[in-house]
Design an enzyme around this catalytic site. Sequence first.
Site, mmCIF file in Angstrom:
data_model
loop_
_atom_site.group_PDB
_atom_site.id
_atom_site.type_symbol
_atom_site.label_atom_id
_atom_site.label_comp_id
_atom_site.label_asym_id
_atom_site.label_seq_id
_atom_site.Cartn_x
_atom_site.Cartn_y
_atom_site.Cartn_z
ATOM 1 N N CYS A 1 0.859 -1.184 0.000
ATOM 2 C CA CYS A 1 0.000 0.000 0.000
ATOM 3 C C CYS A 1 0.897 1.236 0.000
ATOM 4 C CB CYS A 1 -0.901 -0.017 1.239
ATOM 5 S SG CYS A 1 -2.144 1.279 1.253
ATOM 6 N N GLU B 1 2.007 -4.801 -5.190
ATOM 7 C CA GLU B 1 0.911 -5.756 -5.091
ATOM 8 C C GLU B 1 -0.186 -5.399 -6.087
ATOM 9 O OE1 GLU B 1 -2.114 -6.713 -1.510
ATOM 10 O OE2 GLU B 1 0.005 -7.024 -1.021
#
Length: 297
Positions: A164, A198
Amino acid sequence: LSLCVAAAQALAALEREHEEITKVKNVGSIEMGDHEVETWYFAPFPDEYCNVDKLYVCEFCLKYMRRPETMRVHRKRCDRRCPPGREIYREGAVSAFEVDGKEQRIYCQNLCLLAKLFLDHKTLYYDVDPFWFYIVTERDGAGCHVVGYFSKEKQSAEDYNLACILTFPQHQRSGYGKFIISLSYEISKREGKAGSPEKPLSDLGKISYRSYWTHILFHLFAKKGGRAGLGIREISAITAIRTEDIISTLQSLNMIKCWKGQHAVIIEESVIGGYMSKNKRVRLCNSEFLTWEPPGG
């Protein structure tokens, strides 16, 4: 088959319901240091901190409060002046700290909750133990003010180097997005392996990463002087960018061809020169100032 379809439809309905719920902001704005920032999205704060016009956030320990008088008292008592981790980077007024989610659970949970106010996609909130947090700050006489951060799984089966990422709105348009991305790649270089964020990336994430990858590749090609024979794996070894990310970026730039089952990079010096002449100075992590080393390194 009908059961599978029904289950899929039920899941889709739940996801639509979740999206509708998360569209509703439950905190109007936050006051963080000298900045008052309007929030963008819903965040799952405890009930007593929801449906408020403003939350007051200590910019050093990230504790959040409902009342300004509570914040005034807190400021006098809070002795924290930087993130609760190991400083791994210092260049001028910019510092970065590595914080263990397991050791500093409350701080990292607070960080994730605050970040969710500005992120539209799902993110971790409370299960922070399996993550490292890399927090970028600007330092002055008062302390280290949080600019943004990225999180990273301690053990990633897919070798993701970032889970993140966020630059807080009051510090956006200052070049910190690319700086934070480049910090994740400099750490990957120290680990001796290529990394990738990710997936799936948010729309904004795709734009940010494509811009970063393009910048790094063009600067590498300019440095190599358009040398022929620069292969995808060699580029990956130099930059720590995963091969599939290099290929997708070069495809978007029409700089790669497939020949006899192999990818061939096409470097036109005029294109490189045009990009370099227009390219503005970008704030990136300078490996010279990074003290991070892998465990046992």
